[in-house]
Design a protein around this motif. Structure first.
Motif, PDB file in Angstrom:
ATOM      1  N   GLU A   6       0.695  -0.709  -0.040  1.00 36.19           N
ATOM      2  CA  GLU A   6      -0.403  -0.100  -0.165  1.00 36.19           C
ATOM      3  C   GLU A   6       1.295   1.154  -0.048  1.00 36.19           C
ATOM      4  O   GLU A   6       0.785   1.511   1.182  1.00 36.19           O
ATOM      5  N   THR A   7       0.693   2.146  -0.928  1.00 35.19           N
ATOM      6  CA  THR A   7       1.812   3.168  -1.091  1.00 35.19           C
ATOM      7  C   THR A   7       0.997   4.394  -0.752  1.00 35.19           C
ATOM      8  O   THR A   7      -0.319   4.407  -1.302  1.00 35.19           O
ATOM      9  N   PRO A   8       1.440   5.301   0.693  1.00 36.78           N
ATOM     10  CA  PRO A   8       1.010   6.150   0.476  1.00 36.78           C
ATOM     11  C   PRO A   8       0.821   7.438  -0.151  1.00 36.78           C
ATOM     12  O   PRO A   8       2.092   7.638  -0.488  1.00 36.78           O
ATOM     13  N   ILE A   9       0.155   8.252  -0.555  1.00 39.81           N
ATOM     14  CA  ILE A   9       0.468   9.312  -1.459  1.00 39.81           C
ATOM     15  C   ILE A   9       0.021  10.645  -0.530  1.00 39.81           C
ATOM     16  O   ILE A   9      -1.291  10.622   0.069  1.00 39.81           O
ATOM     17  N   PRO A  60      -1.775  14.305   0.928  1.00 39.86           N
ATOM     18  CA  PRO A  60      -2.435  15.060   0.262  1.00 39.86           C
ATOM     19  C   PRO A  60      -1.864  16.451  -0.610  1.00 39.86           C
ATOM     20  O   PRO A  60      -0.699  16.703   0.100  1.00 39.86           O
ATOM     21  N   LYS A  61      -1.941  16.432  -1.777  1.00 39.49           N
ATOM     22  CA  LYS A  61      -0.910  17.797  -2.637  1.00 39.49           C
ATOM     23  C   LYS A  61      -1.901  19.104  -1.566  1.00 39.49           C
ATOM     24  O   LYS A  61      -0.547  20.230  -2.259  1.00 39.49           O
ATOM     25  N   ILE A 112      -1.995   3.534  -2.265  1.00 41.93           N
ATOM     26  CA  ILE A 112      -3.179   3.127  -3.454  1.00 41.93           C
ATOM     27  C   ILE A 112      -2.489   1.432  -3.230  1.00 41.93           C
ATOM     28  O   ILE A 112      -1.430   1.515  -2.557  1.00 41.93           O
TER      29      ILE A 112
END
Lengths: 257, 119
Positions: A30-33, A35-36, A249
């Motif tokens: 699970e790849t953490p993204i 927040p923009k 993701i």
């Protein structure tokens, strides 16, 4: 030992050697993204409304506000403010514009039916730059993060060759599926939202992002405009949410020895 | 002739400990990699990351260790470090399709994460 047995043994040894050399392990990850946008200063969010245009079959302003509020309620930590949807097209027509901008094409009854393309939307840019308007709105709702922008949802068609699978029965009655290329005109929609995030304390834009999605259907399909709208929104909602909250993701990778 | 044989023997004698040392080194690195895989499969990614960091420290030419390390960095959201580790893995073993595929997936996600549009 016969020659064939020797070859088989050789192959087995080779396979074992290759297997031993390339040990691999598929592993879920699970790849953490991140927040923009840093929204740590806000506890509340107001999805105010959108300048919307395109097809008359869907009220894109109302539907987008409803959908985003519902998504933010369930998939973000922000408290969603329930308020009336602002008819921004009308608000924009009442506001003073920049001198070099074209006046918005609003019909006599004040509806937004005059917006048919991206050029029409440009006439509303002054609204999003009006810090006083957004600051005043922010004060009304205790300085939340404000989400607004433009939505264009337009019918679209394209002609060309399309590959389809066709079931074929041969002389012996055996069925098989073969790809067939046929020329057809397909119809659908383009959804092009621009989300603008405004600081409710100052009225200034923090970040904006434009998305574009399209869908085409075969002539035999009769898909209602509202269904297409939701289908396209479904595709870009993760991108919208990724602006405000971290996401994971899911995927897989191969670990090696 | 006798002198030549003696010279070869001397070189072999000098290289033998080095080869043995290299073997020990790569076997240590391999142990770290294998342990890392076992703990990663149990979800203990931080421990796995530590093991693979040690593995590349022991053997800086171990492509698989860099590949695994990149995956662990990716899992921890350390994208810059992940990219560096993937690039090193590809550099060391450019024909390895697993490494290339992992790197492709990572780049796809990283591009999405870093995509910014002007206001």
């Amino acid at each position: 030992m016969t020659a064939r047995a020797a070859v088989s043994l050789g192959n087995l040894v080779a396979a074992l050697l290759v297997g031993a050399c390339t040990s691999f392990y598929e592993i879920p990850i699970e790849t953490p993204i991140q927040p923009k946008l840093d929204i740590s200063a806000f506890q509340r969010v107001l999805v105010a409304g959108f300048v919307a245009g395109g097809t008359e079959e869907v009220d894109a302003n109302l539907e987008t506000v409803r959908l985003l509020r519902s998504q933010l309620r369930s998939r973000s930590d922000l408290r969603v403010i329930e308020a009336d949807v602002i008819p921004l097209t009308e608000v924009a027509s009442e506001q003073p514009k920049a001198q070099d901008s074209e006046p918005p094409r609003v019909l006599e009854n004040g509806t937004d039916k005059g917006i048919k393309d991206e050029k029409d939307l440009e006439a509303y840019d002054h609204l999003f730059a009006n810090a006083n308007f957004w600051k005043k709105l922010g004060e009304e709702y205790q300085n939340p993060l404000i989400v607004t922008g433009t939505i264009l949802f337009v019918p679209h068609s394209r002609s060309g060759f399309v590959q389809r699978d066709r079931e074929v029965v041969d002389a012996y009655g055996r069925r098989s599926v073969q790809p067939v290329r046929t020329y057809m005109e397909r119809k659908g929609y383009i959804l092009r939202p621009k989300f603008i995030f405004i600081d409710g304390r100052t009225g200034t834009p923090l970040y904006s992002e434009t998305f574009r999605e399209e869908v085409l259907y075969n002539p035999s399909q009769d898909t209602p405009a509202l269904s297409s709208y939701f289908e396209l929104m479904d595709r870009l909602i993760p991108g919208f949410l990724g602006t405000l909250s971290s996401q994971k993701i899911k995927g897989s990778r191969v670990l090696l020895k | 002739m006798r002198q030549a044989i003696a010279a070869v023997g001397l070189i072999a004698a000098l290289l033998a400990p080095q080869a043995a040392w290299a073997d020990t080194k790569s076997s240590e690195a391999r142990e770290q990699v294998e342990f890392g895989i076992r703990v990663a499969q149990k979800g203990l990614w931080k421990e796995a990351l530590y093991r693979w960091e040690k593995a590349v420290e022991i053997d800086p030419r171990y492509a698989a260790a860099y590949n695994n390390l990149a995956i662990a960095y990716e899992h921890e959201g350390l994208f810059d470090k992940a990219r560096q580790a993937y690039e090193k893995a590809v550099e060391l073993d450019p024909k390895n399709t697993y490494i290339r595929q992992n790197y492709e997936y990572f780049r796809e996600i990283n591009d999405r994460a870093s995509r910014r549009q002007p206001r």
